[in-house]
Write a protein that holds these residues in place. Structure first.
Motif, mmCIF file in Angstrom:
data_model
loop_
_atom_site.group_PDB
_atom_site.id
_atom_site.type_symbol
_atom_site.label_atom_id
_atom_site.label_comp_id
_atom_site.label_asym_id
_atom_site.label_seq_id
_atom_site.Cartn_x
_atom_site.Cartn_y
_atom_site.Cartn_z
ATOM 1 N N HIS A 170 89.317 64.965 75.233
ATOM 2 C CA HIS A 170 89.065 64.518 76.330
ATOM 3 C C HIS A 170 87.354 64.693 77.516
ATOM 4 O O HIS A 170 87.180 65.915 76.845
ATOM 5 C CB HIS A 170 90.004 64.162 77.434
ATOM 6 C CG HIS A 170 90.472 65.996 77.650
ATOM 7 N ND1 HIS A 170 90.878 66.813 76.622
ATOM 8 C CD2 HIS A 170 90.585 66.300 78.848
ATOM 9 C CE1 HIS A 170 91.196 67.912 76.831
ATOM 10 N NE2 HIS A 170 91.105 67.353 77.948
ATOM 11 N N HIS A 222 87.264 66.492 80.003
ATOM 12 C CA HIS A 222 86.967 68.088 80.549
ATOM 13 C C HIS A 222 85.888 68.622 79.867
ATOM 14 O O HIS A 222 85.290 68.876 78.386
ATOM 15 C CB HIS A 222 88.638 69.231 80.623
ATOM 16 C CG HIS A 222 89.543 68.256 81.714
ATOM 17 N ND1 HIS A 222 90.810 68.395 81.626
ATOM 18 C CD2 HIS A 222 88.252 67.231 82.655
ATOM 19 C CE1 HIS A 222 91.182 68.329 82.309
ATOM 20 N NE2 HIS A 222 90.296 67.101 83.240
ATOM 21 N N ASP A 238 86.018 71.824 78.876
ATOM 22 C CA ASP A 238 86.035 72.640 78.462
ATOM 23 C C ASP A 238 86.569 72.120 76.333
ATOM 24 O O ASP A 238 87.203 72.688 75.250
ATOM 25 C CB ASP A 238 87.439 73.313 78.702
ATOM 26 C CG ASP A 238 89.171 73.162 78.713
ATOM 27 O OD1 ASP A 238 89.027 71.927 79.703
ATOM 28 O OD2 ASP A 238 90.174 73.202 78.808
ATOM 29 N N HIS A 239 86.541 70.930 76.717
ATOM 30 C CA HIS A 239 86.462 69.679 75.159
ATOM 31 C C HIS A 239 85.405 69.601 74.896
ATOM 32 O O HIS A 239 85.335 68.892 73.542
ATOM 33 C CB HIS A 239 87.720 69.069 75.433
ATOM 34 C CG HIS A 239 89.184 69.753 75.172
ATOM 35 N ND1 HIS A 239 89.363 70.435 74.733
ATOM 36 C CD2 HIS A 239 89.207 70.204 77.008
ATOM 37 C CE1 HIS A 239 91.362 70.122 74.917
ATOM 38 N NE2 HIS A 239 90.959 71.152 76.234
ATOM 39 N N HIS A 262 97.546 63.161 80.632
ATOM 40 C CA HIS A 262 96.976 64.640 80.961
ATOM 41 C C HIS A 262 95.844 64.690 82.574
ATOM 42 O O HIS A 262 95.763 63.540 83.294
ATOM 43 C CB HIS A 262 95.714 64.991 80.013
ATOM 44 C CG HIS A 262 95.422 66.695 80.571
ATOM 45 N ND1 HIS A 262 96.006 67.059 80.583
ATOM 46 C CD2 HIS A 262 93.797 66.150 79.977
ATOM 47 C CE1 HIS A 262 94.585 68.103 81.145
ATOM 48 N NE2 HIS A 262 93.686 67.705 80.078
ATOM 49 N N ASP A 294 94.514 68.141 74.638
ATOM 50 C CA ASP A 294 95.833 68.898 76.310
ATOM 51 C C ASP A 294 96.525 67.664 76.713
ATOM 52 O O ASP A 294 96.371 66.295 76.802
ATOM 53 C CB ASP A 294 94.581 69.306 77.132
ATOM 54 C CG ASP A 294 94.223 69.822 77.040
ATOM 55 O OD1 ASP A 294 94.126 71.065 76.125
ATOM 56 O OD2 ASP A 294 92.588 70.477 77.904
ATOM 57 N N HIS A 316 99.121 70.367 81.798
ATOM 58 C CA HIS A 316 99.901 70.914 80.112
ATOM 59 C C HIS A 316 101.085 71.091 81.055
ATOM 60 O O HIS A 316 101.782 71.049 82.179
ATOM 61 C CB HIS A 316 98.603 72.451 80.868
ATOM 62 C CG HIS A 316 97.348 72.257 80.863
ATOM 63 N ND1 HIS A 316 96.472 71.984 79.277
ATOM 64 C CD2 HIS A 316 96.457 72.155 81.563
ATOM 65 C CE1 HIS A 316 95.810 71.540 80.150
ATOM 66 N NE2 HIS A 316 95.558 72.086 80.938
HETATM 67 ZN ZN LIG Z 1 91.990 69.339 79.994
#
Ligand SMILES: [Zn+2]
Ligand SMILES: [Zn+2]
Length: 420
Positions: A70, A72, A74-75, A137, A159, A372
């Motif tokens: 996805h 975000h 942090d990914h 998510h 996530d 989450h």
């Molecule tokens: Zn995420």
């Protein structure tokens, strides 16, 4: 197959997981580390992966694909630094929304997918078959994966949660017989540090927002992420049921334009209007090839006089729109819904924003839930899918997994090969 969690066995965010065979190397997620407000001194863990980044060591084992769960940061945050020519796999809406964010924030370059991934449509990279499954998510178009090769099966959740609008999809992933008895389950555990945490559902968030909007006499300003679509829908419904006009800025309008028409948006919903934040609009006109993103919504603009006088608005805002609110909108008897993670409240911009409304005697209420999984969702996931081994990722407390599920939880560290 082999699994190497390059980053993520002991931290939330910055995920990067490699799954490979003798023939193929695939990278799942390539995240940037989240800013850590509480542990500024925490050592950042440099992501070193051969053949992945522009400055990585080159070997004779090329990477065959990067698959993004996805959009975000942090990914996907490190995608710009990857070597040219590695095929990228991501959901279409996920990519489109990412590209709009790039347009408006000037952070990073737009991406071009080699192939869009789709729910339950398997695809093959050399001898590895990957089946994406849509999950619930806080980012729209998020996927979990079943990864199969040489008679072995790995699941990676990305996530996920079950308490949002797409909860049924997460449930389908772990209740689906195809995903059962995997050799390894790589599962996120963001919330496991909170013992027996039960998440409030998005519907409960919506009900609380409605109550707040009903009792507030003036405009309601909602501080939330423009890309949190589940939340935006809840705020829209609450606005509708409290007879408010739903107002979004051009950035949010452009994100909504990438989504299916049944999601509230200015083009097909008469009760959704657009406003133009001053600095953002200036920038869109100054930068090359961006003015069309602003012009696109001019027919749905709430005119300045109405914007100035109306007291029945529900406005989605960001902290940097404070001067627009002060100059162009009515904030007497207004209220603020703070709909983000509590930790962001220590951010200077958030503080300034909330302080202004405090001094204005506006009521401020925190109405938010996590993106989450909560404890029960994780327990159910493991109970139904019945994996042989568990590798916790996206968590600061992998030991809680061991406490909950015993010996099947692997004590895996970043960068170490695990043979499946
Ligand atoms: Zn995420
Ligand atoms: Zn994440």
């Amino acid at each position: 197959m082999k699994i190497i969690v390059h980053r993520g066995t002991r931290q939330i965010g910055g995920s990067c997981i490699e799954i490979c065979t003798d023939q193929a190397r695939i990278i799942f997620d390539i995240g940037e580390e989240l800013p850590d407000k509480y542990q500024k001194e925490r050592e950042k863990k440099l992501l070193v992966v051969d053949d992945l980044f522009v400055n990585s060591k080159t070997t004779d084992r090329k990477i065959d694909g990067i698959i993004i769960s996805h959009n975000h940061g942090d990914h996907i945050g490190l995608i710009d630094s990857t070597k040219e020519g590695i095929p990228l796999f991501i959901g279409k809406i996920s990519a489109d929304v990412h590209n709009i964010i790039c347009d408006f924030t000037s952070k990073g370059n737009k991406i071009k997918a080699h192939k869009y991934i789709e729910h339950e449509k398997p695809f093959k990279i050399k001898d590895i078959v990957i089946t994406p499954y849509l999950v619930d998510h806080s980012a729209y178009d998020s996927y979990a994966f079943m990864i199969e090769s040489n008679g072995k099966k790995i699941l990676y959740t990305g996530d996920f949660r079950k308490h949002g609008a797409k909860g049924k999809l997460s449930e389908w992933f772990y209740k689906n017989p195809k995903t059962h008895n995997a050799d390894v389950l790589i599962i996120e555990g963001t919330n496991l540090y909170k013992e027996n945490y039960v998440a409030e559902t998005e519907n409960q968030i919506g009900a609380r927002a409605l109550e707040f909007m009903k009792k507030t006499a003036g405009n309601v300003f909602v501080l939330q992420s423009s890309a949190n679509i589940d939340r935006l829908v809840q705020m829209y419904i609450a606005a509708k049921h409290s007879n408010r006009l739903f107002l979004v800025d051009i950035f949010t309008a452009n994100i909504l334009a990438q989504l299916p028409d049944n999601i509230p948006n200015p083009k097909t919903f008469k009760d959704v209007k657009v406003f133009y934040p001053y600095w953002l609009t200036q920038r869109m006109f100054k930068e090359e090839n961006k003015s069309h993103l602003a012009y696109k919504f001019s027919q749905y603009k709430l005119d300045n006089e109405e914007l100035n006088q109306r007291t029945d608005l529900c406005v989605l805002v960001r902290e940097n729109m404070l001067s627009d609110i002060q100059k162009k909108m009515n904030y007497s008897k207004s209220g603020v819904i703070y709909s983000k993670w509590e930790g962001y409240k220590t951010d200077k911009k958030v503080e300034t924003f909330l302080d202004f409304f405090r001094k204005n005697n506006s009521e401020i209420e925190s109405i938010h839930t996590s993106g989450h999984a909560d404890t029960d969702t994780i327990k159910n996931f493991v109970k139904y899918s019945n994996p042989k081994k568990i590798i916790p990722v996206h968590t600061e407390t992998p030991e809680i997994y061991s406490k909950l599920f015993g010996d099947i939880v692997g004590n895996i560290k970043d960068g170490i090969e695990y043979i499946v």
